[in-house]
Design an enzyme around this catalytic site. Sequence first.
Site, PDB file in Angstrom:
ATOM      1  N   GLU A   1       0.816  -1.168  -0.097  1.00 34.84           N
ATOM      2  CA  GLU A   1      -0.046   0.029  -0.081  1.00 34.84           C
ATOM      3  C   GLU A   1       0.989   1.132  -0.065  1.00 34.84           C
ATOM      4  OE1 GLU A   1      -1.992   2.901   3.044  1.00 34.84           O
ATOM      5  OE2 GLU A   1      -2.415   0.804   3.604  1.00 34.84           O
TER       6      GLU A   1
ATOM      7  N   CYS B   1      -2.532   7.825   4.419  1.00 36.95           N
ATOM      8  CA  CYS B   1      -2.541   7.637   3.094  1.00 36.95           C
ATOM      9  C   CYS B   1      -4.173   7.687   2.359  1.00 36.95           C
ATOM     10  CB  CYS B   1      -2.188   5.958   3.243  1.00 36.95           C
ATOM     11  SG  CYS B   1      -3.120   4.734   4.212  1.00 36.95           S
TER      12      CYS B   1
END
Length: 709
Positions: free
Chosen positions: A275, A314
């Site tokens: 990720e 994020c």
Amino acid sequence: MTTAAPNPVKPAPVKAKIVPSYILDTWWTPEESAVPQAAEVRDASTGEPLASVSTEGMDLGAVVRHGRTVGQAGLGGLTIHERALKLKELAQFLNGHRDEIYELSYKTGATKLDSMVDVDGGIGVLFTFGSKGRRELPNSNVIVDGPTEVLSRDGSFMGEHLYSRIPGVAVQINAFNFPVWGMLEKFAPAFVAGVPTIVKPATPTGYVTEAVVRLMIESGILPAGSLQLISGSARTLLDELDYRDMVSFTGSATTANLLKSHPNVVHGGVRFTSETDSLNAAILGPDGVPGTPEFDAFVRSVVTEMTVKAGQKCTAIRRTIVPAAIVDDVVAAIGARVAQKVVIGDPRAEGVTMGALASMDQLGDVRGAVESLVAAGGRIAWGSLDAPEILTAGGAKTVVADGAFMSPVVLTWDDVHAVALHGTEAFGPVSSVVGYSSLDEAIELAALGAGSLVATVCTNDPAAAQALTLGIASHHGRVLVLNREDARTSTGHGSPVPHLVHGGPGRAGGGEELGGIRSVKHHMQRTAIQGSPNMLTAVTGVWHTGADRHLADPADPSTHPFRKPLAELRIGDTVRSELRQITLEDISAFAHETGDTFYAHTNEEAAAANPFFPGIVAHGYLLVSWAAGLFVSPEPGPVLANYGLENLRFVTPVPAGDSIRVTLTAKQITPRVTDEYGEVRWDALIENQNDEIVATYDVLTLVAKEWPA
């Protein structure tokens, strides 16, 4: 004559302690003499030295071997349900220690709300997987995947898929922004799957991770070798891994690409998921004009994502995509809400709503990213790169030199297709407001992010919601559709939930985490198994059609499967009923009593004209009801309750004059770890007098583990 004052003697600086690692089931720090220069960690708000970090001299090969041997053995000695129950116990234990974790979290620049998202969110993941593992998975170490495929005409050869845990370790490399949630959201599914974890937290906030791991170890709940912690550099860790192992990485795309290019990943078969960078978007629909609930909800969402964790998420909104005519309105509304709601300062100060960035290095990176965006054509429409006045822990307002504080910044662009706008992530309290002229352009702008973790579509127009969501879905791992109906109940744009997938394509890394039981299966190998019904039953612990049955003796009621508690019941135990004939009077009575007067059950001419029926036929639910009467043992016994049917299919219609019988076979037995009963899944087969299949389904019951003789 005067005497010069002596030069003051400065006290020697106190050497910050080294954050320990937990490896080989013991706490470990390097010998001080072996540490040339440990990385230093400081309080994000005050600059005070907190700790140093080093793994100098650590035997990473031994760490991996310990996980593969001791960890695998410890976890393999437990079933999926037993491991899930331990997660629940662990969550309850950590819940009792939240305050001490919060105190450490404040040092990272996190406010109480930030810490709640990180700490409580991480504990919540443990609770979720503790529950899902017991409700949705078998109490074994094998998960059957999908239906059986019959591969021979006579049914003696068949195949199916099953999941079994991978035989190595799960290496989890985490980012600095969520030192608790980031660890626990990876650890929980790996633990349920039965795979040992090696945690490698980011240096700036790894001391918080270490404190949580210490609590987890001190709880005494975890099996030996199931969790190890590397506090510091682990540059050669991938050298020790092979196809048995997996790596889950969260961080920059640059680092992810470096790891993905490692020979053991490229050629050695190490499973790798990542990720990484994500320029997430929020799109305001054309109907979301100022004064509407959607406009207000949208602005609240953008400001929240800019300021929670000081924008170091994020999932934060980096690109705010709105109708071109209201760009200025959106900027003004964002600025007004920041001015009204956001108080920047030390998280330990009363009233602070946005803390510091994680470190001075991080502050420098974010400022540099904003400067590059400005150089590429962006304009700072609200906020500043100047050091802000902040509220200190003592209650004073001042500008501090050693704190990593930054004001929220809003950028606007003349060129809404600028490469830098859609390619540069400022990982802090920064967002760009971008105007679009049509829904197609809004979709195009969102897609220019080249793959993101999440996007928000904010509209109360169903047509716009459909067009925007379907237009951007393939570019995102998650899409939140926000409107007046869910604005108060939504978990928010930036909050991954353990039930749903977290990850995204392209720039976002192409990986996938969470998603409920999906993430447990990420830590398992799916294997196609072929063999006879008896062999597949033996391998999976689930009875397969064609495998041996142990028929009850009609003359001996004690052999009826419903008379057996779990301690005595065995897979394949079966009861087969006598035939019972269906009459037209039975069908008419059922239609009258239930109100189900569908023509196939009441009108001979119409039923005969239907290509599926020979005339009036029995209701399917009449057949299922009669089947229950044919297989039950009515006296009190170990079967405590029937709690459902699954996979019901009607195959052959039954006209008046035909007869049915039922064969009921114990298909799967799942004892509950914490209860005095378990679940039994029964294979139910209804056939007619010609042995033709009438219906198939599974009956679900709760059965006592023991029952008086």
